[in-house]
Write an enzyme that holds these catalytic residues in place. Structure first.
Site, PDB file in Angstrom:
ATOM      1  N   SER A   1       6.444   2.264   1.935  1.00  0.00           N
ATOM      2  CA  SER A   1       7.415   1.394   1.283  1.00  0.00           C
ATOM      3  C   SER A   1       7.482   1.659  -0.211  1.00  0.00           C
ATOM      4  O   SER A   1       8.314   1.085  -0.908  1.00  0.00           O
ATOM      5  CB  SER A   1       7.055  -0.085   1.522  1.00  0.00           C
TER       6      SER A   1
ATOM      7  N   ASN B   1       3.973  -2.090  -9.739  1.00  0.00           N
ATOM      8  CA  ASN B   1       5.331  -1.546  -9.658  1.00  0.00           C
ATOM      9  C   ASN B   1       6.317  -2.647  -9.279  1.00  0.00           C
ATOM     10  O   ASN B   1       6.873  -2.676  -8.183  1.00  0.00           O
ATOM     11  CB  ASN B   1       5.373  -0.389  -8.659  1.00  0.00           C
TER      12      ASN B   1
ATOM     13  N   THR C   1       4.409  11.629   4.455  1.00  0.00           N
ATOM     14  CA  THR C   1       3.926  10.291   4.769  1.00  0.00           C
ATOM     15  C   THR C   1       5.111   9.361   4.967  1.00  0.00           C
ATOM     16  O   THR C   1       6.268   9.726   4.735  1.00  0.00           O
ATOM     17  CB  THR C   1       3.007   9.750   3.658  1.00  0.00           C
TER      18      THR C   1
ATOM     19  N   GLY D   1      -1.686  -2.868   5.629  1.00  0.00           N
ATOM     20  CA  GLY D   1      -2.153  -2.043   6.744  1.00  0.00           C
ATOM     21  C   GLY D   1      -3.653  -2.080   6.917  1.00  0.00           C
ATOM     22  O   GLY D   1      -4.173  -1.682   7.959  1.00  0.00           O
ATOM     23  N   GLY D   2      -4.364  -2.546   5.897  1.00  0.00           N
ATOM     24  CA  GLY D   2      -5.806  -2.743   6.026  1.00  0.00           C
ATOM     25  C   GLY D   2      -6.673  -1.621   5.509  1.00  0.00           C
ATOM     26  O   GLY D   2      -7.904  -1.721   5.572  1.00  0.00           O
ATOM     27  N   GLY D   3      -6.085  -0.550   4.962  1.00  0.00           N
ATOM     28  CA  GLY D   3      -6.898   0.557   4.480  1.00  0.00           C
ATOM     29  C   GLY D   3      -7.773   0.180   3.299  1.00  0.00           C
ATOM     30  O   GLY D   3      -8.964   0.513   3.250  1.00  0.00           O
TER      31      GLY D   3
ATOM     32  N   ALA E   1       3.527 -12.655   6.656  1.00  0.00           N
ATOM     33  CA  ALA E   1       3.170 -11.343   7.224  1.00  0.00           C
ATOM     34  C   ALA E   1       1.694 -11.360   7.594  1.00  0.00           C
ATOM     35  O   ALA E   1       0.924 -10.482   7.217  1.00  0.00           O
ATOM     36  CB  ALA E   1       3.473 -10.230   6.226  1.00  0.00           C
TER      37      ALA E   1
ATOM     38  N   ASP F   1      -0.301 -10.806  10.199  1.00  0.00           N
ATOM     39  CA  ASP F   1      -0.766 -10.198  11.445  1.00  0.00           C
ATOM     40  C   ASP F   1      -2.272 -10.000  11.458  1.00  0.00           C
ATOM     41  O   ASP F   1      -2.928 -10.124  12.501  1.00  0.00           O
ATOM     42  CB  ASP F   1      -0.066  -8.862  11.678  1.00  0.00           C
TER      43      ASP F   1
ATOM     44  N   ASN G   1       4.407   2.484  -2.791  1.00  0.00           N
ATOM     45  CA  ASN G   1       3.219   2.807  -3.565  1.00  0.00           C
ATOM     46  C   ASN G   1       2.435   3.998  -3.006  1.00  0.00           C
ATOM     47  O   ASN G   1       1.992   4.862  -3.757  1.00  0.00           O
ATOM     48  CB  ASN G   1       2.304   1.582  -3.673  1.00  0.00           C
TER      49      ASN G   1
ATOM     50  N   LYS H   1      -3.291   3.085  -4.454  1.00  0.00           N
ATOM     51  CA  LYS H   1      -3.001   4.085  -3.421  1.00  0.00           C
ATOM     52  C   LYS H   1      -3.331   5.509  -3.862  1.00  0.00           C
ATOM     53  O   LYS H   1      -3.528   6.392  -3.020  1.00  0.00           O
ATOM     54  CB  LYS H   1      -1.525   4.002  -3.027  1.00  0.00           C
TER      55      LYS H   1
END
Length: 339
Positions: A73, A302, A70, A173-175, A201, A203, A75, A48
């Site tokens: 959760s 982490n 921002t 999130g797909g970034g 998860a 989606d 990172n 990240k």
């Protein structure tokens, strides 16, 4: 919708050069055509830092003075706090309740203000801070600057292993998957880019299968131990993945935990469950993947120390009940997460 270009990823690489570690490709001792890319070695323990650093570098002077905010959760929050501290600007991180304590504590240690809210209110609270303070919102993934920054992972893979055949990348999130697929598709068109998600998860898997962006409620996604992958795609990342990702593979909770332990024991690499999902796909779903030279992106390290300690004594077999006990030692068998 205009997608991020290779030129934008290359521009991001220039912005990151002095702050972000260029992580190596580490060979696995059990397979001579499998490497891991340990983004867990970044100063904040995850990939990240790439997107956050690039986004901060692109702020104008006025925006820098007002700072950044921002929702994360853990990172991305750590990454933005680090990038903001490096740039000397204020930072606020909205954290969903239930995020790992180790991550929240590290965000605070980096000098950011932390606001804890129910998971469904994370974006709304970040937007409130923007409205009240004028701070610049730097989303965890729904941002062209962030996608371009994360894409430098793919740029480095293509440079270090030009004949790579398969790249496995976690999807939350797909970034990251959007950026990596952008770079690999441009530089190594013959390669297959595979997204990997927890089955609890999934989606992105559903969205790409149906051709329509689908969101899963927190009540569903929060069942997975892979806390960094509980978020849904945005319209921007869905557009990238639909165009540039080849497929998505899902993995079970036990497979994720087994891969986390395998990384620690055999690669000497500390990874959090979210960071181990790509390797889990290669270990337990190789029949769903193309053959060839494969890179699994290890996105973060982490991990809760107690969880890691439990996994070190468990077997690599997803059928071993000790894996799920390590994830939640207080849960009854019927309540433990399954894949």
């Amino acid at each position: 919708m205009e997608l991020v270009s290779l030129a934008e990823v290359r521009a991001a690489a220039a912005d990151l050069a002095r702050t972000v570690l260029r992580t190596p490709l580490l060979p696995t001792p059990w397979h001579d055509r499998l490497w891991v890319k340990p983004e867990s070695l970044q100063p904040v323990g995850s990939f990240k830092l790439r997107g956050a650093t690039h986004a901060v570098a692109r702020l104008d002077p006025g925006a820098r003075r007002r700072g950044v905010v921002t929702h994360s959760s853990g990172n991305h929050g750590q990454a933005l706090a680090y990038a903001a501290r490096t740039a000397g600007i204020p930072c606020t991180v909205v954290v969903p309740e239930g995020a790992p304590t180790v991550k929240v504590d590290r965000i605070r240690a980096l000098g950011a203000t932390v606001l804890l809210v129910p998971p469904a209110r994370r974006l709304a609270e970040a937007e409130r801070v923007v409205a009240d303070t004028g701070a610049a919102l730097v989303p965890p993934f729904d941002d062209r600057r962030v996608i371009a920054g994360q894409g430098t992972v793919g740029l480095e893979i293509a440079q270090d292993l030009p004949d790579v055949d398969v790249v496995l990348v976690p999807v939350g999130g797909g970034g990251l998957a959007s950026g990596v697929a952008t770079a690999i598709r441009a530089l190594r068109p013959a390669a297959t880019v595979v997204g990997v998600e927890p089955a609890l998860a999934a989606d992105a898997h559903e969205s790409l299968a149906t051709g329509a962006l689908t969101s899963w409620e927190p009540a569903l996604t929060y069942r997975t131990v892979a806390d960094g992958l509980r978020t849904n795609l945005s319209a921007l990342t869905f557009a990238h993945l639909r165009e540039r990702l080849d497929t998505v593979v899902t993995v079970s909770e036990a497979e994720i935990l087994a891969a986390t332990g395998r990384l620690a024991r055999d690669v000497r690499l500390v990874a959090e469950p979210s960071g181990a999902v790509a390797l889990a796909a290669r270990l337990f779903h190789s029949d769903e993947l193309p053959p060839g030279r494969t890179v699994a992106v290890v996105t973060g390290g982490n991990v809760d120390p107690a969880l890691l300690a439990g996994l070190l004594t468990a077997a690599d077999d997803p059928a071993d009940p000790a894996l799920l006990t390590a994830a939640d030692p207080s849960a009854d068998e019927e309540e433990r997460p399954t894949g």
